[in-house]
Write a protein that holds these residues in place. Structure first.
Motif, PDB file in Angstrom:
ATOM      1  N   TYR A   2      -1.555   7.229  -0.180  1.00 47.21           N
ATOM      2  CA  TYR A   2      -1.506   6.034  -1.023  1.00 47.21           C
ATOM      3  C   TYR A   2      -2.889   5.427  -1.270  1.00 47.21           C
ATOM      4  CZ  TYR A   2       3.539   6.189  -0.419  1.00 47.21           C
ATOM      5  OH  TYR A   2       4.855   6.566  -0.425  1.00 47.21           O
ATOM      6  N   GLN A   3      -3.722   5.398  -0.243  1.00 51.39           N
ATOM      7  CA  GLN A   3      -5.043   4.804  -0.433  1.00 51.39           C
ATOM      8  C   GLN A   3      -5.879   5.639  -1.402  1.00 51.39           C
ATOM      9  OE1 GLN A   3      -5.924   1.698   0.687  1.00 51.39           O
ATOM     10  NE2 GLN A   3      -7.520   2.055  -0.825  1.00 51.39           N
ATOM     11  N   GLU A   4      -5.739   6.942  -1.309  1.00 47.85           N
ATOM     12  CA  GLU A   4      -6.443   7.817  -2.253  1.00 47.85           C
ATOM     13  C   GLU A   4      -5.953   7.549  -3.673  1.00 47.85           C
ATOM     14  OE1 GLU A   4      -6.648  12.555  -3.297  1.00 47.85           O
ATOM     15  OE2 GLU A   4      -6.487  11.982  -1.174  1.00 47.85           O
ATOM     16  N   ALA A   5      -4.661   7.363  -3.822  1.00 48.31           N
ATOM     17  CA  ALA A   5      -4.105   7.050  -5.144  1.00 48.31           C
ATOM     18  C   ALA A   5      -4.639   5.714  -5.646  1.00 48.31           C
ATOM     19  CB  ALA A   5      -2.578   7.018  -5.075  1.00 48.31           C
ATOM     20  N   ALA A   6      -4.701   4.723  -4.775  1.00 45.02           N
ATOM     21  CA  ALA A   6      -5.204   3.400  -5.171  1.00 45.02           C
ATOM     22  C   ALA A   6      -6.641   3.501  -5.668  1.00 45.02           C
ATOM     23  CB  ALA A   6      -5.116   2.423  -4.001  1.00 45.02           C
ATOM     24  N   ASP A  11      -5.429   0.896 -13.297  1.00 45.79           N
ATOM     25  CA  ASP A  11      -4.571  -0.267 -13.520  1.00 45.79           C
ATOM     26  C   ASP A  11      -4.387  -1.042 -12.211  1.00 45.79           C
ATOM     27  OD1 ASP A  11      -1.585  -1.384 -13.405  1.00 45.79           O
ATOM     28  OD2 ASP A  11      -2.265  -1.401 -15.490  1.00 45.79           O
ATOM     29  N   PRO A  12      -4.665  -2.351 -12.222  1.00 43.18           N
ATOM     30  CA  PRO A  12      -4.531  -3.140 -10.987  1.00 43.18           C
ATOM     31  C   PRO A  12      -3.113  -3.120 -10.398  1.00 43.18           C
ATOM     32  CG  PRO A  12      -5.671  -4.422 -12.664  1.00 43.18           C
ATOM     33  CD  PRO A  12      -5.190  -3.151 -13.319  1.00 43.18           C
ATOM     34  N   ASN A  13      -2.092  -3.069 -11.249  1.00 43.47           N
ATOM     35  CA  ASN A  13      -0.724  -3.036 -10.725  1.00 43.47           C
ATOM     36  C   ASN A  13      -0.442  -1.741  -9.979  1.00 43.47           C
ATOM     37  OD1 ASN A  13       0.334  -5.587 -11.464  1.00 43.47           O
ATOM     38  ND2 ASN A  13       0.385  -4.908 -13.582  1.00 43.47           N
ATOM     39  N   TRP A  14      -0.876  -0.640 -10.541  1.00 48.33           N
ATOM     40  CA  TRP A  14      -0.684   0.644  -9.860  1.00 48.33           C
ATOM     41  C   TRP A  14      -1.506   0.680  -8.568  1.00 48.33           C
ATOM     42  CZ3 TRP A  14       3.050   3.999 -10.529  1.00 48.33           C
ATOM     43  CH2 TRP A  14       3.720   4.017 -11.744  1.00 48.33           C
ATOM     44  N   GLN A  15      -2.703   0.132  -8.606  1.00 49.54           N
ATOM     45  CA  GLN A  15      -3.515   0.046  -7.396  1.00 49.54           C
ATOM     46  C   GLN A  15      -2.784  -0.788  -6.346  1.00 49.54           C
ATOM     47  OE1 GLN A  15      -7.053  -1.657  -9.130  1.00 49.54           O
ATOM     48  NE2 GLN A  15      -8.143   0.295  -9.034  1.00 49.54           N
ATOM     49  N   GLY A  16      -2.229  -1.911  -6.777  1.00 57.32           N
ATOM     50  CA  GLY A  16      -1.503  -2.781  -5.864  1.00 57.32           C
ATOM     51  C   GLY A  16      -0.303  -2.101  -5.233  1.00 57.32           C
ATOM     52  N   VAL A  17       0.443  -1.350  -6.027  1.00 60.49           N
ATOM     53  CA  VAL A  17       1.606  -0.631  -5.499  1.00 60.49           C
ATOM     54  C   VAL A  17       1.161   0.378  -4.438  1.00 60.49           C
ATOM     55  CG1 VAL A  17       3.424   1.028  -6.070  1.00 60.49           C
ATOM     56  CG2 VAL A  17       3.054  -0.968  -7.532  1.00 60.49           C
ATOM     57  N   ALA A  18       0.119   1.129  -4.746  1.00 55.09           N
ATOM     58  CA  ALA A  18      -0.371   2.137  -3.795  1.00 55.09           C
ATOM     59  C   ALA A  18      -0.871   1.457  -2.517  1.00 55.09           C
ATOM     60  CB  ALA A  18      -1.468   2.970  -4.435  1.00 55.09           C
ATOM     61  N   GLN A  19      -1.589   0.355  -2.659  1.00 53.86           N
ATOM     62  CA  GLN A  19      -2.099  -0.348  -1.477  1.00 53.86           C
ATOM     63  C   GLN A  19      -0.961  -0.955  -0.666  1.00 53.86           C
ATOM     64  OE1 GLN A  19      -4.798  -2.533  -3.901  1.00 53.86           O
ATOM     65  NE2 GLN A  19      -6.571  -1.399  -3.145  1.00 53.86           N
ATOM     66  N   ARG A  21       2.077   0.214  -0.435  1.00 55.32           N
ATOM     67  CA  ARG A  21       2.740   1.316   0.275  1.00 55.32           C
ATOM     68  C   ARG A  21       1.881   1.871   1.400  1.00 55.32           C
ATOM     69  NH1 ARG A  21       6.303   4.392  -4.333  1.00 55.32           N
ATOM     70  NH2 ARG A  21       7.571   2.567  -4.807  1.00 55.32           N
ATOM     71  N   ALA A  22       0.565   1.684   1.279  1.00 52.76           N
ATOM     72  CA  ALA A  22      -0.341   2.104   2.351  1.00 52.76           C
ATOM     73  C   ALA A  22      -0.374   1.078   3.480  1.00 52.76           C
ATOM     74  CB  ALA A  22      -1.748   2.310   1.792  1.00 52.76           C
ATOM     75  N   GLY A  23       0.274  -0.071   3.266  1.00 55.53           N
ATOM     76  CA  GLY A  23       0.289  -1.115   4.279  1.00 55.53           C
ATOM     77  C   GLY A  23      -0.895  -2.058   4.206  1.00 55.53           C
ATOM     78  N   ASP A  24      -1.680  -1.948   3.139  1.00 51.13           N
ATOM     79  CA  ASP A  24      -2.831  -2.829   2.941  1.00 51.13           C
ATOM     80  C   ASP A  24      -2.377  -4.001   2.071  1.00 51.13           C
ATOM     81  OD1 ASP A  24      -5.246  -4.073   2.552  1.00 51.13           O
ATOM     82  OD2 ASP A  24      -6.304  -2.275   1.876  1.00 51.13           O
ATOM     83  N   TYR A  25      -1.662  -4.923   2.689  1.00 58.69           N
ATOM     84  CA  TYR A  25      -1.021  -6.011   1.952  1.00 58.69           C
ATOM     85  C   TYR A  25      -2.020  -7.015   1.395  1.00 58.69           C
ATOM     86  CZ  TYR A  25       2.922  -3.897   4.289  1.00 58.69           C
ATOM     87  OH  TYR A  25       3.848  -2.995   4.745  1.00 58.69           O
ATOM     88  N   GLU A  26      -3.138  -7.170   2.071  1.00 65.30           N
ATOM     89  CA  GLU A  26      -4.152  -8.101   1.577  1.00 65.30           C
ATOM     90  C   GLU A  26      -4.745  -7.596   0.254  1.00 65.30           C
ATOM     91  OE1 GLU A  26      -8.309 -10.127   3.085  1.00 65.30           O
ATOM     92  OE2 GLU A  26      -6.869  -9.409   4.577  1.00 65.30           O
ATOM     93  N   GLU A  27      -5.099  -6.325   0.202  1.00 71.37           N
ATOM     94  CA  GLU A  27      -5.629  -5.750  -1.040  1.00 71.37           C
ATOM     95  C   GLU A  27      -4.556  -5.735  -2.120  1.00 71.37           C
ATOM     96  OE1 GLU A  27      -8.559  -4.560  -2.560  1.00 71.37           O
ATOM     97  OE2 GLU A  27      -9.383  -5.631  -0.858  1.00 71.37           O
ATOM     98  N   ALA A  28      -3.330  -5.400  -1.730  1.00 69.18           N
ATOM     99  CA  ALA A  28      -2.227  -5.380  -2.693  1.00 69.18           C
ATOM    100  C   ALA A  28      -2.051  -6.767  -3.308  1.00 69.18           C
ATOM    101  CB  ALA A  28      -0.942  -4.921  -2.024  1.00 69.18           C
ATOM    102  N   ALA A  29      -2.085  -7.798  -2.477  1.00 73.35           N
ATOM    103  CA  ALA A  29      -1.937  -9.168  -2.986  1.00 73.35           C
ATOM    104  C   ALA A  29      -3.057  -9.507  -3.954  1.00 73.35           C
ATOM    105  CB  ALA A  29      -1.921 -10.163  -1.828  1.00 73.35           C
ATOM    106  N   GLN A  30      -4.247  -9.076  -3.639  1.00 74.53           N
ATOM    107  CA  GLN A  30      -5.383  -9.347  -4.522  1.00 74.53           C
ATOM    108  C   GLN A  30      -5.162  -8.703  -5.891  1.00 74.53           C
ATOM    109  OE1 GLN A  30      -9.168  -7.866  -3.091  1.00 74.53           O
ATOM    110  NE2 GLN A  30     -10.213  -9.601  -4.010  1.00 74.53           N
ATOM    111  N   LYS A  31      -4.662  -7.486  -5.908  1.00 71.11           N
ATOM    112  CA  LYS A  31      -4.406  -6.802  -7.183  1.00 71.11           C
ATOM    113  C   LYS A  31      -3.237  -7.451  -7.923  1.00 71.11           C
ATOM    114  CE  LYS A  31      -7.626  -3.807  -6.627  1.00 71.11           C
ATOM    115  NZ  LYS A  31      -8.862  -3.850  -7.372  1.00 71.11           N
ATOM    116  N   PHE A  32      -2.149  -7.723  -7.208  1.00 66.10           N
ATOM    117  CA  PHE A  32      -0.970  -8.310  -7.841  1.00 66.10           C
ATOM    118  C   PHE A  32      -1.238  -9.723  -8.355  1.00 66.10           C
ATOM    119  CE2 PHE A  32       1.729  -5.470  -4.928  1.00 66.10           C
ATOM    120  CZ  PHE A  32       1.857  -4.492  -5.894  1.00 66.10           C
TER     121      PHE A  32
END
Length: 75
Positions: A2-6, A11-19, A21-32
């Protein structure tokens, strides 16, 4: 991977989804946080909830419901 995909997504939304799923919720929140749609607010809230930022998450779920009242998952 997932991190490699991010890292590959533009696209920030796709990055957020990958992050997310990788368990990086802080980065995901930043993208979302960049997505002001109902689904964006919902995804942002989920990432906040995973970080135990519950009051912020509730606020974002409510924003999602204002934009799309029939978004059952946000309720």
């Amino acid at each position: 991977k997932y991190q490699e995909a991010a890292d590959r997504f533009q696209d920030p939304n796709w990055q957020g989804v990958a992050q997310y799923r990788a368990g990086d919720y802080e980065e995901a929140a930043q993208k979302f946080s960049q997505d002001k749609t109902a689904n964006g607010r919902y995804n942002y809230a989920n990432a906040l909830a995973q970080q135990q930022k519950f009051s912020e998450a509730v606020k974002s779920y409510n924003e999602a419901l204002k934009l799309k009242p029939d978004l059952a998952d946000a309720e």
